[in-house]
Design an enzyme around this catalytic site. Structure first.
Site, PDB file in Angstrom:
ATOM      1  N   ILE A 147       1.016  -1.183   0.037  1.00 56.80           N
ATOM      2  CA  ILE A 147       0.187  -0.057  -0.167  1.00 56.80           C
ATOM      3  C   ILE A 147       1.057   1.176   0.034  1.00 56.80           C
ATOM      4  O   ILE A 147       1.927   1.126   0.658  1.00 56.80           O
ATOM      5  CB  ILE A 147      -1.030  -0.070   1.267  1.00 56.80           C
ATOM      6  CG1 ILE A 147      -0.206  -0.342   2.442  1.00 56.80           C
ATOM      7  CG2 ILE A 147      -2.119  -1.063   1.089  1.00 56.80           C
ATOM      8  CD1 ILE A 147      -1.103  -0.242   3.817  1.00 56.80           C
ATOM      9  N   ASP A 148       0.287   2.299  -0.523  1.00 59.43           N
ATOM     10  CA  ASP A 148       1.176   3.605  -0.594  1.00 59.43           C
ATOM     11  C   ASP A 148       1.790   3.889   0.575  1.00 59.43           C
ATOM     12  O   ASP A 148       1.195   3.717   1.946  1.00 59.43           O
ATOM     13  CB  ASP A 148       0.305   4.675  -1.155  1.00 59.43           C
ATOM     14  CG  ASP A 148      -0.367   4.464  -2.441  1.00 59.43           C
ATOM     15  OD1 ASP A 148       0.349   3.602  -3.435  1.00 59.43           O
ATOM     16  OD2 ASP A 148      -1.175   5.261  -3.061  1.00 59.43           O
ATOM     17  N   LYS A 149       3.075   4.909   0.604  1.00 65.73           N
ATOM     18  CA  LYS A 149       3.592   5.270   1.861  1.00 65.73           C
ATOM     19  C   LYS A 149       2.368   5.952   2.792  1.00 65.73           C
ATOM     20  O   LYS A 149       2.559   5.546   4.001  1.00 65.73           O
ATOM     21  CB  LYS A 149       4.640   6.159   1.334  1.00 65.73           C
ATOM     22  CG  LYS A 149       5.138   7.207   2.540  1.00 65.73           C
ATOM     23  CD  LYS A 149       6.228   8.112   2.094  1.00 65.73           C
ATOM     24  CE  LYS A 149       6.703   8.938   3.103  1.00 65.73           C
ATOM     25  NZ  LYS A 149       7.655  10.082   2.545  1.00 65.73           N
ATOM     26  N   THR A 151      -0.689   5.850   2.792  1.00 69.55           N
ATOM     27  CA  THR A 151      -2.082   5.032   3.183  1.00 69.55           C
ATOM     28  C   THR A 151      -1.599   3.971   4.183  1.00 69.55           C
ATOM     29  O   THR A 151      -0.611   3.482   4.403  1.00 69.55           O
ATOM     30  CB  THR A 151      -2.587   4.079   1.939  1.00 69.55           C
ATOM     31  OG1 THR A 151      -2.597   4.898   0.854  1.00 69.55           O
ATOM     32  CG2 THR A 151      -3.593   3.270   2.270  1.00 69.55           C
ATOM     33  N   ARG A 261      -7.098   5.858  -5.844  1.00 71.69           N
ATOM     34  CA  ARG A 261      -6.825   7.629  -5.609  1.00 71.69           C
ATOM     35  C   ARG A 261      -6.998   8.068  -7.042  1.00 71.69           C
ATOM     36  O   ARG A 261      -7.781   8.981  -7.250  1.00 71.69           O
ATOM     37  CB  ARG A 261      -5.406   7.788  -5.406  1.00 71.69           C
ATOM     38  CG  ARG A 261      -5.162   7.301  -4.091  1.00 71.69           C
ATOM     39  CD  ARG A 261      -3.757   7.441  -3.774  1.00 71.69           C
ATOM     40  NE  ARG A 261      -2.862   8.760  -3.894  1.00 71.69           N
ATOM     41  CZ  ARG A 261      -1.527   9.126  -3.784  1.00 71.69           C
ATOM     42  NH1 ARG A 261      -0.812   8.077  -3.697  1.00 71.69           N
ATOM     43  NH2 ARG A 261      -1.053  10.089  -4.094  1.00 71.69           N
TER      44      ARG A 261
END
Length: 341
Positions: A147-149, A151, A261
């Site tokens: 998962i994104d940094k 998130t 997103r």
């Protein structure tokens, strides 16, 4: 400390042949020097690291001529081996085959450009020692999804090769025939039409900014099938029939980079706090009442939390289901929006 890019440089000197005359400088370097990608050579050129015939060239599109001597200072290849770091982890579950982590916002999953230390992988190497699966390679041991940094939320990591193979197969299947489930809480600007919907829009690297993802045509270069299902949970602050924001649940049928997103921005409802895909909504902050306005302006990340993760244990076959409550910063934001209703 973990090994990152070396500061030492290696000088390279090449001469343009008749066969290569007329080629773009960045493309010619990628072909002739061959150490890095064309994009990396483009960056080195723009940084003034390349001379042609003794002149510094900063235009990657410069056309080389026969007999020209091209000289550049190449950074030494990056050491790709991350080292263990004593970084606290919120371990939700662990056994001999896998570990489930509740990742905080701000923690990068694996080392890469600009983030060679302080990542989840560095923390896992310290916590798990040599027990992580090596299938993902030295930079991504045990990593089967990410998962994104910025998130927050749940992530499963493989400790054994058997678990890595089994989990990877489930994520590749996207839950079509397995127990895999992934659900995210997202706070978005405005309110999507209806109570639920599906966004089916291919994604690829943006042609205008390679660090971003964009919705593209199916025939576009690098296009990948992407489907997000969303369901409305609550609308906040309806004014003149228009909500200021909505809490929605997103479930992934595919798992592309920045998928939620980009998809939510694509339908006109970007995530609150998303500086990359919701920058054009910044002026809407001024419509918010004092207190909430300051909170949203200073939130500093996209309001996205991976709150549900379910999968079949790759060794025992047991269906495992984990839920994570909203982190403090996200919960505080929701509490302020609740005062609008």
């Amino acid at each position: 400390m973990a090994n990152g890019p070396s500061e030492e440089r290696v000088d390279v000197e090449l001469t343009v042949t008749a066969d290569d005359a007329g080629e773009r400088l960045d493309a010619w370097l990628a072909k002739s020097a061959g150490t890095f990608s064309r994009n990396r050579y483009k960056d080195l050129i723009k940084q003034g690291q390349v001379t042609v015939g003794g002149r510094t060239i900063v235009e990657p599109k410069y056309r080389v001529n026969e007999g020209e001597t091209v000289r550049l200072s190449e950074p030494e290849p990056e050491d790709a081996t991350p080292e263990p770091e004593d970084i606290p982890l919120n371990v939700v579950y662990e056994d001999d085959d896998l570990i489930v982590i509740d990742k905080p916002a701000g923690l990068v999953v694996h080392p890469g450009a600009g983030n060679w230390t302080g990542t989840l992988v560095n923390a896992l190497l310290f916590h798990c020692g040599d027990s992580l699966s090596g299938i993902g390679g030295v930079r991504r041991p045990g990593i089967v999804h990410r998962i994104d940094k910025d998130t927050s939320g749940l992530l499963v990591v493989a400790k054994s090769d058997v678990a890595h193979q089994g989990l990877s197969a489930q994520f590749a299947d996207h839950g079509r025939t397995t127990a895999l489930e992934r659900a995210y809480s997202a706070l978005v600007w405005g309110a999507p039409p209806g109570l639920k919907g599906t966004i089916d829009a291919p994604l690829a690297r943006s042609p205008n900014n390679r660090l971003k993802i964009a919705v593209v045509r199916e025939t576009a270069h690098g296009a990948r099938h992407a489907i997000t299902h969303w369901q409305l949970k609550k609308r906040y602050g309806a004014r003149d029939g228009d909500a200021l924001a909505s809490l929605i649940e997103c479930r992934l049928e595919t798992g592309r980079t920045h998928q939620i997103r980009v998809h939510m921005a694509h339908i006109g409802h970007p995530l609150v706090g998303d500086a990359d895909y919701g920058a054009h909504f910044r002026t809407k902050v001024n419509r918010l009442p004092e207190g909430l306005r300051e909170k949203v302006a200073g939130f500093g990340r996209q309001a996205l939390h991976a709150g549900l993760l379910a999968f079949e244990h790759p060794v025992t076959g047991e269906v495992m289901r984990f839920e994570s409550p909203l982190p403090e910063d996200f919960a505080e934001l929701i509490d302020l929006y609740e005062t609008l209703t």
